[in-house]
Design a protein around this motif. Structure first.
Motif, mmCIF file in Angstrom:
data_model
loop_
_atom_site.group_PDB
_atom_site.id
_atom_site.type_symbol
_atom_site.label_atom_id
_atom_site.label_comp_id
_atom_site.label_asym_id
_atom_site.label_seq_id
_atom_site.Cartn_x
_atom_site.Cartn_y
_atom_site.Cartn_z
ATOM 1 N N UNK A 159 -14.243 22.136 20.315
ATOM 2 C CA UNK A 159 -14.349 20.997 19.416
ATOM 3 C C UNK A 159 -15.405 20.043 19.960
ATOM 4 N N UNK A 160 -15.995 19.270 19.085
ATOM 5 C CA UNK A 160 -16.963 18.265 19.520
ATOM 6 C C UNK A 160 -16.240 17.011 19.989
ATOM 7 N N UNK A 163 -3.672 8.525 28.025
ATOM 8 C CA UNK A 163 -2.792 7.566 27.351
ATOM 9 C C UNK A 163 -3.516 6.927 26.171
ATOM 10 N N UNK A 164 -2.830 6.898 25.042
ATOM 11 C CA UNK A 164 -3.421 6.334 23.835
ATOM 12 C C UNK A 164 -4.207 7.330 23.005
ATOM 13 N N UNK A 216 -10.216 16.484 17.319
ATOM 14 C CA UNK A 216 -8.786 16.610 17.615
ATOM 15 C C UNK A 216 -8.369 18.069 17.676
ATOM 16 N N UNK A 217 -7.337 18.310 18.462
ATOM 17 C CA UNK A 217 -6.676 19.615 18.511
ATOM 18 C C UNK A 217 -5.186 19.380 18.712
ATOM 19 N N UNK A 218 -4.388 20.329 18.255
ATOM 20 C CA UNK A 218 -2.961 20.276 18.543
ATOM 21 C C UNK A 218 -2.551 21.563 19.255
ATOM 22 N N UNK A 219 -2.047 21.413 20.450
ATOM 23 C CA UNK A 219 -1.540 22.543 21.211
ATOM 24 C C UNK A 219 -0.055 22.718 20.938
ATOM 25 N N UNK A 220 0.372 23.972 20.961
ATOM 26 C CA UNK A 220 1.787 24.288 20.792
ATOM 27 C C UNK A 220 2.262 25.101 21.984
ATOM 28 N N UNK A 221 3.504 24.898 22.352
ATOM 29 C CA UNK A 221 4.140 25.673 23.417
ATOM 30 C C UNK A 221 5.452 26.197 22.849
ATOM 31 N N UNK A 222 5.474 27.478 22.535
ATOM 32 C CA UNK A 222 6.667 28.102 21.966
ATOM 33 C C UNK A 222 7.464 28.762 23.082
ATOM 34 N N UNK A 223 8.763 28.536 23.087
ATOM 35 C CA UNK A 223 9.609 29.047 24.158
ATOM 36 C C UNK A 223 10.670 29.993 23.630
ATOM 37 N N UNK A 229 -3.905 16.051 20.519
ATOM 38 C CA UNK A 229 -5.007 15.492 21.297
ATOM 39 C C UNK A 229 -6.052 14.936 20.341
ATOM 40 N N UNK A 230 -6.246 13.640 20.384
ATOM 41 C CA UNK A 230 -7.226 12.966 19.546
ATOM 42 C C UNK A 230 -8.323 12.356 20.409
ATOM 43 N N UNK A 231 -9.420 11.997 19.770
ATOM 44 C CA UNK A 231 -10.539 11.359 20.471
ATOM 45 C C UNK A 231 -10.916 12.126 21.732
#
Length: 123
Positions: free
Chosen positions: A11-12, A64-65, A16-23, A82-84
């Motif tokens: 990503x530039x 943070x933030x 933003x990205x969203x990580x997932x952790x599946x258990x 995860x943003x910015x």
């Protein structure tokens, strides 16, 4: 408990990205969970943690933030929004779980680790 991290990518900066952790395992909902990251040539560092209930969360000052950790116990999944994003966020991100319900920062307090997912942020 087996953990499977996903959602990484390229990503530039500012994106933003969203990580997932599946258990696996129904008792995952009782475990505190954290995200760590490791950049090339650096040690693995703490990013964020969440208690089993989701009530308590902790973040590294560097995120943070910008980052938000959350969990959906019905789906046995923990997320890291995860943003910015910045180039210095580039790393392999790992999720981890511990046999106690509290959220903690220390890496050696975690008992289970996922395989990692790569996040690359370009400027």
């Amino acid at each position: 408990v087996q953990l499977q991290a996903s959602g990484g990518g390229s990503v530039q900066a500012g994106g933003s990205l969203r990580l997932s952790c599946a258990a696996s395992g129904r008792i995952f909902s009782m475990y505190g969970t954290g995200w760590f990251r490791q950049a090339p040539g650096k040690e693995r560092e703490f990013v964020a943690a969440i208690s089993f209930s989701g009530v308590n969360t902790y973040y590294a000052d560097s995120v943070k933030g910008r980052f938000t950790i959350s969990r959906d116990n019905a789906k046995n999944t923990v997320y890291l929004q995860m943003n910015s994003l910045k180039p210095e966020d580039t790393a392999v991100y790992y999720c981890a779980a511990r046999k106690y319900g509290s959220a903690v920062v220390a890496r050696d307090e975690y008992d289970y680790w996922g395989q990692g997912t790569l996040v690359t942020v370009s400027s």
